[in-house]
Design a protein around this motif. Structure first.
Motif, short mmCIF file in Angstrom:
data_model
loop_
_atom_site.label_atom_id
_atom_site.label_comp_id
_atom_site.label_asym_id
_atom_site.label_seq_id
_atom_site.Cartn_x
_atom_site.Cartn_y
_atom_site.Cartn_z
N LEU A 276 -6.17 -25.00 -8.57
CA LEU A 276 -5.44 -23.76 -8.84
C LEU A 276 -5.44 -22.83 -7.63
O LEU A 276 -4.44 -22.15 -7.37
CB LEU A 276 -6.07 -23.05 -10.05
CG LEU A 276 -5.92 -23.75 -11.41
CD1 LEU A 276 -6.65 -22.97 -12.50
CD2 LEU A 276 -4.45 -23.90 -11.78
N SER A 277 -6.53 -22.82 -6.89
CA SER A 277 -6.59 -21.96 -5.69
C SER A 277 -5.59 -22.41 -4.64
O SER A 277 -5.02 -21.59 -3.91
CB SER A 277 -8.01 -21.98 -5.11
OG SER A 277 -8.95 -21.47 -6.03
N SER A 278 -5.36 -23.72 -4.57
CA SER A 278 -4.44 -24.25 -3.56
C SER A 278 -2.98 -23.93 -3.89
O SER A 278 -2.11 -24.04 -3.02
CB SER A 278 -4.62 -25.76 -3.44
OG SER A 278 -4.24 -26.41 -4.65
N LEU A 279 -2.71 -23.52 -5.14
CA LEU A 279 -1.33 -23.22 -5.52
C LEU A 279 -0.83 -21.91 -4.94
O LEU A 279 0.38 -21.69 -4.85
CB LEU A 279 -1.21 -23.18 -7.06
CG LEU A 279 -1.51 -24.48 -7.81
CD1 LEU A 279 -1.41 -24.26 -9.31
CD2 LEU A 279 -0.57 -25.61 -7.36
N ASP A 280 -1.75 -21.02 -4.60
CA ASP A 280 -1.41 -19.72 -4.03
C ASP A 280 -0.43 -18.94 -4.92
O ASP A 280 0.52 -18.34 -4.45
CB ASP A 280 -0.81 -19.89 -2.62
CG ASP A 280 -0.84 -18.56 -1.85
OD1 ASP A 280 -1.71 -17.73 -2.14
OD2 ASP A 280 0.02 -18.37 -0.96
N ASP A 281 -0.70 -18.99 -6.23
CA ASP A 281 0.12 -18.27 -7.19
C ASP A 281 -0.32 -16.80 -7.25
O ASP A 281 -1.52 -16.52 -7.35
CB ASP A 281 -0.03 -18.90 -8.57
CG ASP A 281 0.83 -18.21 -9.62
OD1 ASP A 281 0.30 -17.30 -10.30
OD2 ASP A 281 1.99 -18.58 -9.75
N PRO A 282 0.62 -15.84 -7.18
CA PRO A 282 0.23 -14.41 -7.15
C PRO A 282 -0.59 -13.98 -8.36
O PRO A 282 -1.56 -13.23 -8.22
CB PRO A 282 1.59 -13.68 -7.12
CG PRO A 282 2.54 -14.67 -6.53
CD PRO A 282 2.07 -16.01 -6.99
N PHE A 283 -0.21 -14.45 -9.55
CA PHE A 283 -0.97 -14.06 -10.75
C PHE A 283 -2.37 -14.67 -10.72
O PHE A 283 -3.36 -13.99 -11.00
CB PHE A 283 -0.23 -14.50 -12.01
CG PHE A 283 -1.00 -14.19 -13.27
CD1 PHE A 283 -1.06 -12.90 -13.79
CD2 PHE A 283 -1.69 -15.21 -13.94
CE1 PHE A 283 -1.78 -12.62 -14.94
CE2 PHE A 283 -2.41 -14.93 -15.10
CZ PHE A 283 -2.45 -13.63 -15.59
N LEU A 284 -2.46 -15.96 -10.38
CA LEU A 284 -3.77 -16.61 -10.32
C LEU A 284 -4.65 -16.01 -9.24
O LEU A 284 -5.87 -15.96 -9.38
CB LEU A 284 -3.60 -18.12 -10.10
CG LEU A 284 -2.97 -18.92 -11.24
CD1 LEU A 284 -2.79 -20.37 -10.83
CD2 LEU A 284 -3.84 -18.83 -12.49
N ASN A 285 -4.01 -15.54 -8.17
CA ASN A 285 -4.80 -14.97 -7.07
C ASN A 285 -5.51 -13.69 -7.48
O ASN A 285 -6.51 -13.32 -6.86
CB ASN A 285 -3.90 -14.69 -5.86
CG ASN A 285 -3.51 -15.97 -5.13
OD1 ASN A 285 -4.16 -17.01 -5.31
ND2 ASN A 285 -2.46 -15.91 -4.33
#
Length: 427
Positions: A276-285
């Motif tokens: 999930l960290s590798s996705l660089d998604d703004p919400f997940l970040n």
């Protein structure tokens, strides 16, 4: 407790708190349960300050409900807890006169008062299911109300930017504001102001309150609207504290035989976080970006998990006595002022107990809490949640959290008759 029509009891010859078969709370007991829960979740910041100590209704309700239990005739003394408590208190008391740091007898006395009730609970007997159900339902309902308040607060604060909406502290008259230094206002990713439920002090408190209720509801009635509101309240805190405790509650093994399964789940969870960290998604970040705080002073994660270890290292460097028996009650923050750190340092239980009461004190107080939790009828996931929260966050001298642990673990294990309704789903 009160008798049902089919099960009467002679009040002249039996305790007024219970009945021979299935027990139900009477009006006084129900009032005390609600008074305790409301005091913890809604009234914690209203206090009469004695110096730096805020005397709030949570300590009063704690005393009242314990006294009521003791007078009821249905209190049972846990002998293992008694020996652990006496040992811990004796070592802590003997250390104070010989401490090299500035200590506090008032801190020691508060510790004694908060954990003495852990020796007592309802006597083990069948028919206590309704008591446990009532306490859990009351807590879940109150926590859900807090969650709704937090959701509304998150929107209102970030639109209006009014300080008065960030916490009840700013509404209360100065005379009844609880003493202490807290982060009422903290921004998350993108400048978004985190919710704290208005009545709770910090966003971390909101995440722990809603996280525990979410876990209890998920392992009991599983009402979707409650689960949705509690999950939304947890997310609105933008705090990892409740998330960590919920994950620990779900993943930690229920028995030693399930340890390999726990290891497999833990490895899978770590792998999921990496992906999930590798996705660089703004919400997940907003959430995953919090891991970077462990290396940054003056951040929440650094203050709670990294900086306290530096305090413990200072204690270990002070010699054998300080390592094993600590530097004395109340010395943590008094010594902290002399170290002149340029960044925020919190006092999670593991660090405060180790610093003030040593490795021996940490083991004894941890044993007292563990015995209390895992000898109760609480679902083991909630016990995992509470023990991880108690160890990892600043709960040692918080009357509200000591009361919450005591109240939720009031019913001993195997005190619910086989086949009694518990409104629980299969594991």
């Amino acid at each position: 407790m009160s008798a049902t029509a089919a099960n009467t009891i002679d009040a002249a010859t039996s305790p007024a708190y219970g009945i021979p078969s299935e027990l139900e709370l009477n009006r006084i007991a129900r009032f005390l349960v609600w008074f305790a829960i409301i005091s913890v979740l809604f009234l914690g910041q209203i206090a009469y300050n004695i110096g730096e100590f805020p005397l709030a209704s949570d300590l009063l309700s704690y005393a009242l409900i314990v006294i009521y239990l003791l007078l009821s005739g249905y209190a049972a003394l846990s002998v293992p807890s008694l020996f652990i408590y006496i040992s811990a208190v004796a070592i802590a008391a003997l250390r104070v006169p010989f401490a090299t740091s500035t200590t506090s007898w008032s801190s020691f006395l508060l510790l004694c008062v908060l954990y003495a009730p852990f020796m007592f609970r309802l006597v083990r007997r069948p028919g206590l299911g309704p008591v446990l159900d009532y306490v859990l339902k009351a807590y879940v309902l109150a926590a859900t109300i807090i969650a709704v308040v937090a959701i509304v607060q998150l929107v209102a604060v970030n639109i209006t930017k009014l300080d008065i909406l960030t916490n009840i502290y700013f509404v209360l008259p100065k005379e009844v504001r609880g003493a202490g230094t807290y982060t009422f206002y903290r921004e998350g990713g993108g400048g978004l102001v985190k919710a704290n439920g208005f009545f709770l002090r910090e966003s971390a408190d909101l995440s722990l309150v809603t996280g525990l209720a979410l876990l209890i509801e998920y392992r009991s009635q599983r009402r979707l609207y409650y689960l949705a509101l509690l999950a939304a309240g947890l997310l609105s805190s933008f705090s990892g504290s409740g998330m960590i405790a919920v994950i620990a509650g779900l993943l930690l093994p229920k028995s030693w035989s399930r340890t390999p399964v726990f290891v497999a789940y833990a490895c899978g969870f770590v792998l999921l976080i990496v992906v999930l960290s590798s996705l660089d998604d703004p919400f997940l970040n907003i959430w995953l970006g919090r891991f970077s705080e462990f290396g940054k002073p003056n951040t929440s994660a650094y203050a709670r998990f990294v900086a306290p270890w530096e305090m413990v290292q200072n204690s270990f460097n002070s010699g054998l006595f300080a390592t094993w028996l600590g530097k004395g009650a109340g010395s943590y923050f008094r010594d902290l002022a002399t170290y002149r750190y340029t960044y925020e340092v919190a006092d999670p239980t593991w660090a405060k107990v180790t610093y003030e009461y040593g490795v021996v004190g940490l083991l004894l107080f941890l044993a007292l809490v563990i015995v209390r939790l895992y000898s109760s009828s609480m679902r083991i996931e909630a016990c995992h949640f509470l023990v991880v929260s108690w160890i990892g966050f600043s709960f040692l001298l918080k009357p509200g959290y000591a009361l919450l642990i005591w109240l939720l673990t009031l019913i001993p294990k195997a005190a619910i008759a086989p086949g009694a309704p518990r409104h629980e789903q299969p594991p």
